[in-house]
Design a protein around this motif. Structure first.
Motif, PDB file in Angstrom:
ATOM      1  N   GLY A 111       0.802  -1.214   0.000  1.00  0.00           N
ATOM      2  CA  GLY A 111       0.000   0.000   0.000  1.00  0.00           C
ATOM      3  C   GLY A 111       0.841   1.273   0.000  1.00  0.00           C
ATOM      4  N   ILE A 112       0.130   2.417  -0.015  1.00  0.00           N
ATOM      5  CA  ILE A 112       0.747   3.739  -0.105  1.00  0.00           C
ATOM      6  C   ILE A 112       0.727   4.397   1.265  1.00  0.00           C
ATOM      7  N   GLU A 113       1.871   4.896   1.715  1.00  0.00           N
ATOM      8  CA  GLU A 113       1.922   5.597   2.993  1.00  0.00           C
ATOM      9  C   GLU A 113       1.329   7.003   2.831  1.00  0.00           C
ATOM     10  N   THR A 114       0.574   7.441   3.813  1.00  0.00           N
ATOM     11  CA  THR A 114      -0.062   8.760   3.740  1.00  0.00           C
ATOM     12  C   THR A 114       0.173   9.581   5.001  1.00  0.00           C
ATOM     13  N   SER A 115       0.976   9.084   5.915  1.00  0.00           N
ATOM     14  CA  SER A 115       1.191   9.806   7.169  1.00  0.00           C
ATOM     15  C   SER A 115       2.674   9.739   7.518  1.00  0.00           C
ATOM     16  N   VAL A 116       2.994   9.793   8.806  1.00  0.00           N
ATOM     17  CA  VAL A 116       4.385   9.801   9.226  1.00  0.00           C
ATOM     18  C   VAL A 116       5.098   8.502   8.848  1.00  0.00           C
ATOM     19  N   ASP A 117       4.332   7.449   8.524  1.00  0.00           N
ATOM     20  CA  ASP A 117       4.972   6.196   8.137  1.00  0.00           C
ATOM     21  C   ASP A 117       5.779   6.315   6.852  1.00  0.00           C
ATOM     22  N   ILE A 118       5.480   7.323   6.037  1.00  0.00           N
ATOM     23  CA  ILE A 118       6.239   7.531   4.801  1.00  0.00           C
ATOM     24  C   ILE A 118       7.708   7.828   5.100  1.00  0.00           C
ATOM     25  N   LEU A 119       7.961   8.400   6.284  1.00  0.00           N
ATOM     26  CA  LEU A 119       9.310   8.811   6.651  1.00  0.00           C
ATOM     27  C   LEU A 119      10.144   7.665   7.225  1.00  0.00           C
ATOM     28  N   PHE A 120       9.521   6.500   7.407  1.00  0.00           N
ATOM     29  CA  PHE A 120      10.237   5.352   7.969  1.00  0.00           C
ATOM     30  C   PHE A 120      10.251   4.157   7.029  1.00  0.00           C
ATOM     31  N   SER A 121       9.659   4.303   5.848  1.00  0.00           N
ATOM     32  CA  SER A 121       9.665   3.218   4.872  1.00  0.00           C
ATOM     33  C   SER A 121      11.109   2.893   4.467  1.00  0.00           C
ATOM     34  N   PRO A 122      11.537   1.628   4.565  1.00  0.00           N
ATOM     35  CA  PRO A 122      12.918   1.274   4.189  1.00  0.00           C
ATOM     36  C   PRO A 122      13.270   1.661   2.758  1.00  0.00           C
ATOM     37  N   SER A 123      12.330   1.480   1.842  1.00  0.00           N
ATOM     38  CA  SER A 123      12.634   1.839   0.454  1.00  0.00           C
ATOM     39  C   SER A 123      12.816   3.345   0.314  1.00  0.00           C
ATOM     40  N   HIS A 124      12.025   4.130   1.037  1.00  0.00           N
ATOM     41  CA  HIS A 124      12.171   5.582   0.989  1.00  0.00           C
ATOM     42  C   HIS A 124      13.500   6.023   1.602  1.00  0.00           C
ATOM     43  N   LEU A 125      13.906   5.374   2.678  1.00  0.00           N
ATOM     44  CA  LEU A 125      15.180   5.712   3.303  1.00  0.00           C
ATOM     45  C   LEU A 125      16.346   5.406   2.361  1.00  0.00           C
ATOM     46  N   GLY A 126      16.244   4.300   1.633  1.00  0.00           N
ATOM     47  CA  GLY A 126      17.270   3.989   0.640  1.00  0.00           C
ATOM     48  C   GLY A 126      17.294   5.003  -0.485  1.00  0.00           C
ATOM     49  N   LEU A 127      16.111   5.438  -0.915  1.00  0.00           N
ATOM     50  CA  LEU A 127      16.032   6.441  -1.974  1.00  0.00           C
ATOM     51  C   LEU A 127      16.664   7.760  -1.546  1.00  0.00           C
ATOM     52  N   VAL A 128      16.373   8.199  -0.327  1.00  0.00           N
ATOM     53  CA  VAL A 128      16.890   9.495   0.104  1.00  0.00           C
ATOM     54  C   VAL A 128      18.396   9.443   0.318  1.00  0.00           C
ATOM     55  N   ALA A 129      18.919   8.311   0.803  1.00  0.00           N
ATOM     56  CA  ALA A 129      20.364   8.195   1.014  1.00  0.00           C
ATOM     57  C   ALA A 129      21.119   8.240  -0.316  1.00  0.00           C
ATOM     58  N   THR A 130      20.631   7.502  -1.302  1.00  0.00           N
ATOM     59  CA  THR A 130      21.309   7.496  -2.594  1.00  0.00           C
ATOM     60  C   THR A 130      21.067   8.800  -3.352  1.00  0.00           C
ATOM     61  N   MET A 131      19.901   9.393  -3.162  1.00  0.00           N
ATOM     62  CA  MET A 131      19.626  10.683  -3.794  1.00  0.00           C
ATOM     63  C   MET A 131      20.574  11.749  -3.268  1.00  0.00           C
ATOM     64  N   MET A 132      20.882  11.692  -1.975  1.00  0.00           N
ATOM     65  CA  MET A 132      21.798  12.678  -1.399  1.00  0.00           C
ATOM     66  C   MET A 132      23.177  12.579  -2.040  1.00  0.00           C
ATOM     67  N   LEU A 133      23.639  11.350  -2.298  1.00  0.00           N
ATOM     68  CA  LEU A 133      24.929  11.187  -2.964  1.00  0.00           C
ATOM     69  C   LEU A 133      24.902  11.763  -4.375  1.00  0.00           C
ATOM     70  N   ILE A 134      23.775  11.667  -5.038  1.00  0.00           N
ATOM     71  CA  ILE A 134      23.669  12.162  -6.414  1.00  0.00           C
ATOM     72  C   ILE A 134      23.633  13.689  -6.438  1.00  0.00           C
ATOM     73  N   VAL A 135      22.776  14.304  -5.621  1.00  0.00           N
ATOM     74  CA  VAL A 135      22.604  15.764  -5.699  1.00  0.00           C
ATOM     75  C   VAL A 135      23.796  16.524  -5.133  1.00  0.00           C
ATOM     76  N   THR A 136      24.627  15.874  -4.302  1.00  0.00           N
ATOM     77  CA  THR A 136      25.812  16.554  -3.769  1.00  0.00           C
ATOM     78  C   THR A 136      27.038  16.363  -4.661  1.00  0.00           C
ATOM     79  N   THR A 137      26.871  15.793  -5.832  1.00  0.00           N
ATOM     80  CA  THR A 137      27.989  15.625  -6.760  1.00  0.00           C
ATOM     81  C   THR A 137      28.687  16.951  -7.063  1.00  0.00           C
ATOM     82  N   PRO A 138      27.969  18.051  -7.365  1.00  0.00           N
ATOM     83  CA  PRO A 138      28.675  19.321  -7.625  1.00  0.00           C
ATOM     84  C   PRO A 138      29.453  19.831  -6.411  1.00  0.00           C
ATOM     85  N   LEU A 139      28.979  19.536  -5.211  1.00  0.00           N
ATOM     86  CA  LEU A 139      29.710  19.943  -4.003  1.00  0.00           C
ATOM     87  C   LEU A 139      31.042  19.207  -3.921  1.00  0.00           C
ATOM     88  N   ARG A 140      31.027  17.894  -4.126  1.00  0.00           N
ATOM     89  CA  ARG A 140      32.272  17.122  -4.085  1.00  0.00           C
ATOM     90  C   ARG A 140      33.207  17.530  -5.217  1.00  0.00           C
TER      91      ARG A 140
END
Length: 353
Positions: free
Chosen positions: A124-153
């Protein structure tokens, strides 16, 4: 099959050349495509907060913006590597400086994206604070951070940046650092003080029981937003407008989550960025000037949260009724800023006066 494996091994074998840097224009394109990627996430965050009844499938317009942004920035990063491969470089030697972590994060993000689709399909689809603890979402945000900080590095040790870069030259790094900050704020948004409206701030600091959450949220948000600025100031002497730009980008995420209903609070935060820029010009903090660095860390935090409470009170038309809270909270923020400054720069750089 054996021929393909042999070809892949030859491609991945490091050819031994020193890795080079991309041009500032290339970094800017990377940052702008990361902007598309980040805005897609903001749209998705807005949808999860404001349109929960329409989140019945993984295939939504906001997911389309988000994942097309990923495809664009991923394709661009891969293209920078392929350009070097065409010149005869192989393995790590083909990856520009600062781009390796982003390159590795691309297939990892795609894998977490597939996992997220499976999660939504079967659980199912998260619609509340559970969206912030979904393992797949946590993986997405961690890898996204590595991508968007490329110009900084990329800019971190680039030979043409120097200690006093221009705003234009530092712009890609600032955008990447700001969007990394928005990602942290998104996944700690249950403690985000910037999502509060003016009336909420005044009401919370007028009630000792209700004040606990806001006081805690101010501490969390203070650390999230100030730490990247201290990192920036420790590495460079940032040009005027750097913190204002960063805070304007950071304010977009809580704005998207609240449909900008708390605009005065967000504008106060951007104004705090301007104050921080003025403090940088006045104090000239740097790794070689520890006292100025510590003073900036404390004063920047104090000014930010003084403006936060001041603008909230002016907008609501009254001060909070518990004076200890509204007078002491900015001081707490300033002390935490000072402690962060001491943590980031425990001693001045060698050769300082």
């Amino acid at each position: 099959m054996a021929t393909a494996d042999a070809g892949l091994r030859r491609l991945l074998a490091d050819s031994g050349e020193d890795r080079g840097w991309v041009s500032p224009r290339t970094d800017l394109v990377t940052a702008l495509l990361g902007l598309w990627f980040g805005i897609g996430l903001m749209i998705d965050a807005w949808a999860h907060t404001n349109l929960p009844s329409e989140l019945e499938t993984f295939f939504t317009p906001w997911h389309a913006v988000f994942y097309s942004g990923f495809a664009a920035v991923a394709g661009w990063i891969i293209w920078q590597v392929l350009r070097n491969v065409r010149t005869g470089r192989q393995g790590v030697a083909a990856v520009p400086m600062g781009y390796l972590a982003g390159l590795v994060a691309i297939p990892a993000f795609a894998a977490f994206g597939f996992a997220d689709m499976m999660w939504h399909t079967f659980l199912g689809i998260e619609t509340s604070v559970d969206i912030l603890f979904s393992p797949s979402h946590l993986g997405l945000v961690a890898t996204m951070m590595l991508i968007v900080t490329t110009p900084l590095r990329s800019a971190w040790h680039a030979p043409d940046v120097g200690v006093r870069p221009s705003l234009w030259r530092l712009l890609p790094a600032l955008v990447g650092l700001a969007f990394a900050t928005t990602l942290v704020s998104l996944f700690l948004s249950y403690g985000d003080a910037l999502q509060q409206g003016a009336d909420d701030v005044v009401t919370a600091f007028s009630d000792l029981d209700r004040s606990v959450w806001l006081a805690t949220a101010m501490v969390i948000t203070n650390v999230i937003t100030l730490a990247p600025v201290l990192l920036l100031v420790r590495r460079w002497q940032p040009p005027f407008g750097s913190v204002t730009l960063m805070y304007a980008i950071v304010a977009l995420m809580p704005g998207a989550q609240t449909t900008f209903r708390n605009l005065p609070i967000l504008l106060a935060f951007v104004a705090a960025g301007l104050v921080s820029d003025l403090l940088i010009r006045w104090l000239r903090p740097s790794a070689a000037r520890r006292g100025a660095y510590w003073a900036f860390a404390g004063l920047s935090a104090f000014a930010t949260w003084s403006l936060y409470i001041g603008v909230a009170s002016a907008t609501a038309g009254s001060l909070p009724s518990v004076p200890e809270l509204w007078t002491g909270a900015p001081i707490v923020a300033g002390l935490i800023g000072l402690l962060l400054g001491a943590l980031f720069l425990p001693d001045a750089a060698p050769g300082s006066q």
